[in-house]
Design a protein around this motif. Structure first.
Motif, PDB file in Angstrom:
ATOM      1  N   LEU A   1     -15.938  36.514 -42.978  1.00 44.15           N
ATOM      2  CA  LEU A   1     -16.064  36.806 -41.554  1.00 44.15           C
ATOM      3  C   LEU A   1     -14.912  37.660 -41.015  1.00 44.15           C
ATOM      4  O   LEU A   1     -15.001  38.192 -39.908  1.00 44.15           O
ATOM      5  CB  LEU A   1     -16.126  35.508 -40.749  1.00 44.15           C
ATOM      6  N   VAL A   2     -13.849  37.810 -41.781  1.00 37.50           N
ATOM      7  CA  VAL A   2     -12.654  38.514 -41.316  1.00 37.50           C
ATOM      8  C   VAL A   2     -13.015  39.908 -40.804  1.00 37.50           C
ATOM      9  O   VAL A   2     -13.784  40.637 -41.435  1.00 37.50           O
ATOM     10  CB  VAL A   2     -11.597  38.597 -42.443  1.00 37.50           C
ATOM     11  N   ASN A   3     -12.477  40.240 -39.638  1.00 32.77           N
ATOM     12  CA  ASN A   3     -12.657  41.529 -38.956  1.00 32.77           C
ATOM     13  C   ASN A   3     -14.068  41.773 -38.419  1.00 32.77           C
ATOM     14  O   ASN A   3     -14.346  42.860 -37.919  1.00 32.77           O
ATOM     15  CB  ASN A   3     -12.227  42.707 -39.840  1.00 32.77           C
ATOM     16  N   HIS A   4     -14.955  40.797 -38.489  1.00 30.11           N
ATOM     17  CA  HIS A   4     -16.281  40.946 -37.872  1.00 30.11           C
ATOM     18  C   HIS A   4     -16.163  40.642 -36.377  1.00 30.11           C
ATOM     19  O   HIS A   4     -15.409  39.762 -35.959  1.00 30.11           O
ATOM     20  CB  HIS A   4     -17.295  39.986 -38.506  1.00 30.11           C
ATOM     21  N   GLU A   5     -16.928  41.392 -35.600  1.00 26.52           N
ATOM     22  CA  GLU A   5     -16.975  41.141 -34.159  1.00 26.52           C
ATOM     23  C   GLU A   5     -17.729  39.838 -33.905  1.00 26.52           C
ATOM     24  O   GLU A   5     -18.628  39.469 -34.658  1.00 26.52           O
ATOM     25  CB  GLU A   5     -17.672  42.297 -33.430  1.00 26.52           C
TER      26      GLU A   5
END
Length: 178
Positions: A80-84
């Motif tokens: 999920l890292v850096n997902h809006e």
């Protein structure tokens, strides 16, 4: 299937926190509002996917730590890292009304029809560009695209139920966009 027009951006995921799947996130909503949302949505491989929050706790004034249903290790959280992070507009609207909020973020109006004050339809708001000092509505109608200033001074009214926003556009501005 969830579409972009049903969503409002409220933050982004940062990095895993610990080994049990907890992840930090920076959000633009208060903790109470975040807790009341039915789910958080993120785009994964071109599809908007709902994620259900099991628990959350504040880390800083803008950062929370989340545990999400089905994510229970560091590797899964890293996906999920850096997902809006998006909220469903219908959830956001209910929360805003409960709190008697007097304003909506501009990207709430994505998907709304934009009309001039004389009633003529300009097109549908497809994007909000906030990269510049003054925010801009990107409006499309058939094969035409218009870039219009998204300022309170020009917005006369909006109807949340009909998804219509009415603006007092400066004379000739639509001609500049062609």
């Amino acid at each position: 299937m969830i579409t972009r027009e049903e969503l409002i951006e409220i933050g982004h995921y940062n990095k895993p926190h610990g080994l049990s799947g907890e992840i930090s996130a920076t959000v633009d909503v208060e903790l109470d509002a975040l807790q009341s949302l039915s789910c958080l949505v993120s785009e994964m491989d071109g599809i908007f996917v709902p994620f259900f929050v099991n628990s959350l706790r504040p880390k800083t004034s803008e950062t929370v730590l989340l545990t999400i249903d089905g994510i229970d290790n560091e590797q899964e959280a890293a996906c999920l890292v850096n997902h809006e992070i998006y909220a469903l507009k219908r959830d956001y609207r209910l929360e805003s009304e409960d709190l008697e909020a007097d304003g909506y973020p501009l990207d709430y109006f994505i998907g709304f029809d934009l009309h001039e004050s004389d009633g003529n339809r300009v097109g549908k708001i497809v994007e909000v560009d906030e990269q510049t000092e003054n925010a801009i509505f990107i409006v499309e109608d058939n094969d035409k695209e218009f870039m219009l200033p998204a300022t309170d001074d020009l917005i006369l009214e909006f109807d949340l139920d009909k998804e219509v926003i009415v603006m007092e556009l400066p004379e000739g501005i639509l001609d500049l966009n062609q």
